[in-house]
Structure formats: C-alpha cells, structure tokens
Scaffold this motif. Structure first.
Motif, PDB file in Angstrom:
ATOM      1  N   LEU A 361       0.835  -1.192   0.000  1.00  0.00           N
ATOM      2  CA  LEU A 361       0.000   0.000   0.000  1.00  0.00           C
ATOM      3  C   LEU A 361       0.875   1.249   0.000  1.00  0.00           C
ATOM      4  O   LEU A 361       0.539   2.262  -0.626  1.00  0.00           O
ATOM      5  N   GLY A 362       2.023   1.194   0.681  1.00  0.00           N
ATOM      6  CA  GLY A 362       2.984   2.303   0.625  1.00  0.00           C
ATOM      7  C   GLY A 362       3.537   2.502  -0.767  1.00  0.00           C
ATOM      8  O   GLY A 362       3.742   3.635  -1.223  1.00  0.00           O
ATOM      9  N   VAL A 363       3.778   1.392  -1.479  1.00  0.00           N
ATOM     10  CA  VAL A 363       4.239   1.460  -2.876  1.00  0.00           C
ATOM     11  C   VAL A 363       3.181   2.122  -3.743  1.00  0.00           C
ATOM     12  O   VAL A 363       3.477   3.017  -4.549  1.00  0.00           O
ATOM     13  N   ILE A 364       1.933   1.700  -3.570  1.00  0.00           N
ATOM     14  CA  ILE A 364       0.831   2.250  -4.375  1.00  0.00           C
ATOM     15  C   ILE A 364       0.669   3.744  -4.118  1.00  0.00           C
ATOM     16  O   ILE A 364       0.466   4.529  -5.054  1.00  0.00           O
ATOM     17  N   ILE A 365       0.770   4.143  -2.861  1.00  0.00           N
ATOM     18  CA  ILE A 365       0.632   5.565  -2.519  1.00  0.00           C
ATOM     19  C   ILE A 365       1.731   6.380  -3.195  1.00  0.00           C
ATOM     20  O   ILE A 365       1.471   7.458  -3.745  1.00  0.00           O
ATOM     21  N   TYR A 366       2.966   5.865  -3.184  1.00  0.00           N
ATOM     22  CA  TYR A 366       4.050   6.630  -3.819  1.00  0.00           C
ATOM     23  C   TYR A 366       3.840   6.754  -5.324  1.00  0.00           C
ATOM     24  O   TYR A 366       4.059   7.822  -5.902  1.00  0.00           O
ATOM     25  N   VAL A 367       3.437   5.661  -5.957  1.00  0.00           N
ATOM     26  CA  VAL A 367       3.165   5.707  -7.405  1.00  0.00           C
ATOM     27  C   VAL A 367       2.078   6.739  -7.690  1.00  0.00           C
ATOM     28  O   VAL A 367       2.135   7.466  -8.693  1.00  0.00           O
ATOM     29  N   PHE A 368       1.091   6.839  -6.791  1.00  0.00           N
ATOM     30  CA  PHE A 368       0.000   7.806  -6.966  1.00  0.00           C
ATOM     31  C   PHE A 368       0.487   9.241  -6.783  1.00  0.00           C
ATOM     32  O   PHE A 368       0.235  10.100  -7.643  1.00  0.00           O
ATOM     33  N   VAL A 369       1.182   9.542  -5.686  1.00  0.00           N
ATOM     34  CA  VAL A 369       1.591  10.932  -5.428  1.00  0.00           C
ATOM     35  C   VAL A 369       2.647  11.403  -6.419  1.00  0.00           C
ATOM     36  O   VAL A 369       2.846  12.616  -6.579  1.00  0.00           O
ATOM     37  N   SER A 370       3.315  10.465  -7.103  1.00  0.00           N
ATOM     38  CA  SER A 370       4.302  10.868  -8.110  1.00  0.00           C
ATOM     39  C   SER A 370       3.658  11.596  -9.279  1.00  0.00           C
ATOM     40  O   SER A 370       4.348  12.245 -10.066  1.00  0.00           O
ATOM     41  N   MET A 371       2.333  11.502  -9.402  1.00  0.00           N
ATOM     42  CA  MET A 371       1.632  12.273 -10.424  1.00  0.00           C
ATOM     43  C   MET A 371       1.629  13.756 -10.073  1.00  0.00           C
ATOM     44  O   MET A 371       1.353  14.599 -10.931  1.00  0.00           O
ATOM     45  N   SER A 372       1.936  14.084  -8.814  1.00  0.00           N
ATOM     46  CA  SER A 372       1.967  15.476  -8.383  1.00  0.00           C
ATOM     47  C   SER A 372       3.375  15.900  -7.968  1.00  0.00           C
ATOM     48  O   SER A 372       3.902  16.886  -8.451  1.00  0.00           O
ATOM     49  N   ASP A 373       3.997  15.139  -7.069  1.00  0.00           N
ATOM     50  CA  ASP A 373       5.355  15.444  -6.624  1.00  0.00           C
ATOM     51  C   ASP A 373       5.949  14.200  -5.978  1.00  0.00           C
ATOM     52  O   ASP A 373       5.591  13.848  -4.848  1.00  0.00           O
ATOM     53  N   GLY A 374       6.856  13.540  -6.676  1.00  0.00           N
ATOM     54  CA  GLY A 374       7.452  12.310  -6.167  1.00  0.00           C
ATOM     55  C   GLY A 374       8.716  12.500  -5.367  1.00  0.00           C
ATOM     56  O   GLY A 374       9.240  11.538  -4.806  1.00  0.00           O
ATOM     57  N   CYS A 375       9.258  13.731  -5.313  1.00  0.00           N
ATOM     58  CA  CYS A 375      10.511  14.003  -4.565  1.00  0.00           C
ATOM     59  C   CYS A 375      11.594  12.988  -4.948  1.00  0.00           C
ATOM     60  O   CYS A 375      12.360  12.523  -4.096  1.00  0.00           O
ATOM     61  N   THR A 376      11.637  12.629  -6.215  1.00  0.00           N
ATOM     62  CA  THR A 376      12.496  11.541  -6.678  1.00  0.00           C
ATOM     63  C   THR A 376      13.971  11.773  -6.395  1.00  0.00           C
ATOM     64  O   THR A 376      14.694  10.846  -6.022  1.00  0.00           O
ATOM     65  N   LEU A 377      14.414  12.987  -6.533  1.00  0.00           N
ATOM     66  CA  LEU A 377      15.833  13.291  -6.379  1.00  0.00           C
ATOM     67  C   LEU A 377      16.288  13.227  -4.930  1.00  0.00           C
ATOM     68  O   LEU A 377      17.433  12.879  -4.635  1.00  0.00           O
ATOM     69  N   PHE A 378      15.410  13.536  -4.000  1.00  0.00           N
ATOM     70  CA  PHE A 378      15.835  13.911  -2.657  1.00  0.00           C
ATOM     71  C   PHE A 378      15.941  12.744  -1.681  1.00  0.00           C
ATOM     72  O   PHE A 378      15.122  11.817  -1.690  1.00  0.00           O
ATOM     73  N   ILE A 379      16.960  12.831  -0.828  1.00  0.00           N
ATOM     74  CA  ILE A 379      17.163  11.891   0.271  1.00  0.00           C
ATOM     75  C   ILE A 379      16.040  12.092   1.284  1.00  0.00           C
ATOM     76  O   ILE A 379      15.717  13.214   1.632  1.00  0.00           O
ATOM     77  N   PRO A 380      15.431  10.995   1.793  1.00  0.00           N
ATOM     78  CA  PRO A 380      15.682   9.557   1.566  1.00  0.00           C
ATOM     79  C   PRO A 380      14.552   8.888   0.782  1.00  0.00           C
ATOM     80  O   PRO A 380      14.246   7.727   1.019  1.00  0.00           O
ATOM     81  N   THR A 381      13.899   9.607  -0.142  1.00  0.00           N
ATOM     82  CA  THR A 381      12.656   9.137  -0.751  1.00  0.00           C
ATOM     83  C   THR A 381      12.762   7.741  -1.367  1.00  0.00           C
ATOM     84  O   THR A 381      11.989   6.839  -1.024  1.00  0.00           O
ATOM     85  N   LEU A 382      13.708   7.541  -2.272  1.00  0.00           N
ATOM     86  CA  LEU A 382      13.766   6.251  -2.952  1.00  0.00           C
ATOM     87  C   LEU A 382      14.366   5.148  -2.087  1.00  0.00           C
ATOM     88  O   LEU A 382      14.208   3.959  -2.395  1.00  0.00           O
ATOM     89  N   ALA A 383      15.031   5.516  -0.996  1.00  0.00           N
ATOM     90  CA  ALA A 383      15.429   4.501  -0.015  1.00  0.00           C
ATOM     91  C   ALA A 383      14.181   3.939   0.660  1.00  0.00           C
ATOM     92  O   ALA A 383      14.049   2.721   0.852  1.00  0.00           O
ATOM     93  N   PHE A 384      13.243   4.822   1.012  1.00  0.00           N
ATOM     94  CA  PHE A 384      11.973   4.379   1.585  1.00  0.00           C
ATOM     95  C   PHE A 384      11.218   3.508   0.590  1.00  0.00           C
ATOM     96  O   PHE A 384      10.669   2.464   0.947  1.00  0.00           O
ATOM     97  N   PHE A 385      11.160   3.963  -0.667  1.00  0.00           N
ATOM     98  CA  PHE A 385      10.420   3.218  -1.685  1.00  0.00           C
ATOM     99  C   PHE A 385      11.020   1.824  -1.870  1.00  0.00           C
ATOM    100  O   PHE A 385      10.285   0.825  -1.915  1.00  0.00           O
TER     101      PHE A 385
END
Length: 401
Positions: A361-385
């Motif tokens: 469900l955390g994965v799904i939420i991130y995929v959803f919010v990435s339509m607005s702002d995924g904070c892809t570049l910033f620490i520690p976003t993709l570590a959490f993902f």
C-alpha cells in the motif's frame, strides 16, 4: 569474605546483531535522514553512508566468501525491472549527455542504481530474520517521533519565529539557516518539515510508511498526531496521498470512510481559520486548493507536450510531476520503462500470494503521489520506496515470541 564474581556478557547472537543494525538504520534514515555534511556541494548523510557500509560488509561475505544468499524470486523480478530502467538511463546519459548539477547526477545514480540493488538483492535475507513485530515497533516509533517533533517545530517557528536546527543531526551542517529557501514557505507561514528539512519530502516519505503505522498503532492519539503532521505540511500532494489512503482502506466501509474524511477536513478547517489569512500566499483555503497554476507545475505540463521516443536533449532533472518529467527527459520509451520499474511490484502483488499488504500500500501511494510530486531526487525518498518494495514480498519467519 565474599568472593568477587565477574559477570561475562553473553555473546551477541546473529539475530540480535541484525536487530541492532536495523535499529541504527531506522534512526539514521527515518529519524535524522538529513543529518550529515556536504562535500563539493554534494550532501553526504549519515544514513546513506551507513547503507554504503552495510553494502561493503555484506557484499564481502556474499561476493568474496561465497556465503549462501537466497533472494525471493519476486524481488529478483522487481530488481530486474528497475535495472532495466537504470540501463536505459545510463545509455541516455552516454549518448545525449547530462546538463545538470554534479551532485544531482550522483543522487540519480544512487537512487536508480545502488538503492534497488541494496534493498532488493543484498538486504532481504537479513530482513527476513527479523520478526515482523520488531520491525513494526521500530518503524512506528520512529514515525511518531518525527511527526511529534515536526509539530513542535511548526508551532515554535510560526508562533515564536524561532528556528531549531541541530547541525549534523536534524539538518546538514552546510544548510544551517537555509531551510526557508527549500520551498518551505507558504507566504509568511512555514510548512511542517520535521527533520526532513522540506514539507513535501517529509510528507511523501511518511505516507509510504503510514499504512504500516496506521494498522499497527493501537493508540488513536498517536495516529491523530501523525495525520496532523501530514496535514501541517501544507502540501496538496501530501493531502491527496492521505485522502487516497483512506479511500483505499475504507472503500467498502462508507461510515468509517466518512468519519476519517470528516476528521481530516476538521484539521484542514482549523488550519484555514488560523493560517490561511492575508498572510498566506493564496489568501484562502479555496485559493490554495484550487490554484490554477498547480503550485507552479502548470509550466511543466506545457513544456512536456513535445513528443519523442528516447528524449531529444541532455538529461537535466526529474521535476515535481515525475511522469511528465520522465516523458520530457527520456521520451515515451523511457517513460514506459520507468513505469515498468515502478509498477512491477504492484503487478506481482496482485498476481501472487503470501505478500504484505501494509507495505505494498505504501508502494501504491508513492506511485500515486508521483503524479503530483514524487521528490524523486531527494534523500531519503527512494530509499523508503525500495524498502517498502522489499518488505512487500518478505515473509518474516522468526517466531513472534
């Protein structure tokens, strides 16, 4: 005369050592994710240094000493999907070049290359040796601490106009005094930033772990505090993500859904009364929510209308609206490969058994919010993902007692 007895400490077991190392990781990555220094304007955080150390230590046993290392097939498939995008990204850089900051390029290579390999290939056998109850307690406590601390900072900053910054711990030593410049202002109001130094980053990262927290926290006041912290980020992206979570959880329970939405609306209404005044950049709650410029993102929409298969220019950055930005930078083929990488865990979850719903469900939420702002570049976003993807397919086999 009594004889003197020396107590010899018992030998630390392998499982206990893994628990200690996991607890350190939770502290460094969830509680103080921005603590660290900068070298040549590249942020070096203690959490990411720790991940690098874990990679070197475990890699030594796996690759040099040929220690047995079992990886769930589903995680291997997830990694191969992410590796496909990483290879495409490398080829794009090789043929079309890079036109951004050096520090950002390092971050993209770490996010797209190193983190998936670490969390999906290297660490899973050790995660599986931890009890789910142990993991839940450590993560839930960390989420509550950062949320409560964020609320305290929010009140102190917006009422007393005072900053509380602890260099090397709650903030990078090189960023002292610069938090207001990290897109944290709503007019004269500062977003809730906690130890993440940015409201959107805190919100997006917390949302990925919020399902785990929500399902494993018995005390309602703790859940209310975390929800309040998410609302106080003053981020439409975070608000949408929170609403999206409740829509999924209570999709078959209308009464509970309405009750949860009413509580969130009460929080927002209180904010509107106290903060959304003439001092706020939008002047009213309606002006904020219905901003026709989408918080400055409308320009991204207009700039992403040019079609290409592989991208036409050197790669520069992934902006807030992740999918449009990937389409603009890497073309339609790059976007498709990116979607394969990030949607594969969700596809596997719904087509296989014995998976962990709270994490996917955390994965799904991130995929959803990435339509607005995924904070892809910033620490520690993709570590959490990467962590929630890994835990979605790990069945902890340690006795809960």
């Amino acid at each position: 005369m009594k004889s003197l007895k020396l107590t010899i400490p018992r030998k630390i077991t392998k499982q206990r050592m893994i628990e200690i190392l996991f607890s350190i990781g939770v502290f460094l990555l969830i509680i103080i994710p921005k603590g660290g220094i900068k070298v040549a304007q590249v942020p070096i955080t203690w959490g990411y240094l720790y991940l690098g150390l874990m990679f070197l230590i475990i890699g030594r046993y796996v690759f040099i000493k040929n220690q047995k290392h079992s990886i769930p097939l589903k995680l291997l498939i997830c990694y191969l999907a992410s590796f496909l995008f990483f290879i495409f990204f490398i080829f794009h850089l090789f043929f079309l070049g890079y036109d951004g900051r050096k520090g950002d390029l390092i971050a993209y290579l770490v996010n797209f290359g190193f983190l998936p390999f670490l969390f999906l290939i290297i660490l899973p056998p050790y995660f599986s040796q931890l009890s789910q109850d142990f993991i839940n307690r450590r993560i839930c406590n960390a989420i509550f601490i950062t949320s409560l601390y964020g609320i305290i900072l929010f009140v102190i900053k917006n009422i007393f106009k005072t900053d509380i910054e602890i260099p090397y711990l709650t903030i990078n030593a090189a960023d002292i005094g610069d938090v207001a410049d990290k897109y944290n202002q709503r007019g004269n109001i500062m977003k809730l930033i906690s130890t993440y130094n940015n409201g959107n980053i805190f919100g997006v990262c917390t949302l990925m772990l919020f399902p785990l927290f929500y399902y494993n926290t018995q005390k309602k006041y703790k859940i209310a505090i975390v929800i309040l912290a998410l609302v106080l980020t003053l981020s439409r992206t975070v608000w949408l993500g929170l609403l999206f979570f409740f829509l999924i959880v209570y999709r078959n329970k209308i009464y509970n859904l309405l009750k949860s939405l009413i509580l969130v609306l009460i929080f927002i209404s209180i904010l509107s009364f106290f903060f959304f005044s003439s001092k706020f950049q939008y002047g009213s709650l309606g002006g904020f929510v219905l901003d026709s410029r989408l918080g400055g993102r409308i320009s991204q929409v207009r700039q992403s209308l040019e079609f290409s298969f592989f991208g036409l220019k050197p790669f520069s950055n992934v902006a807030e609206i992740v999918y449009l930005s990937i389409f603009k930078q890497l073309g339609i083929i790059g976007l498709l490969i990116y979607l394969i990488a990030f949607l594969t865990p969700i596809f596997l979850f719904f087509n296989t058994k014995n998976n962990n719903f709270q994490y996917i469900l955390g994965v799904i939420i991130y995929v959803f919010v990435s339509m607005s702002d995924g904070c892809t570049l910033f620490i520690p976003t993709l570590a959490f993902f990467s962590f929630v993807v890994a835990m979605s397919f790990i069945k902890n086999n340690v006795n809960e007692n």
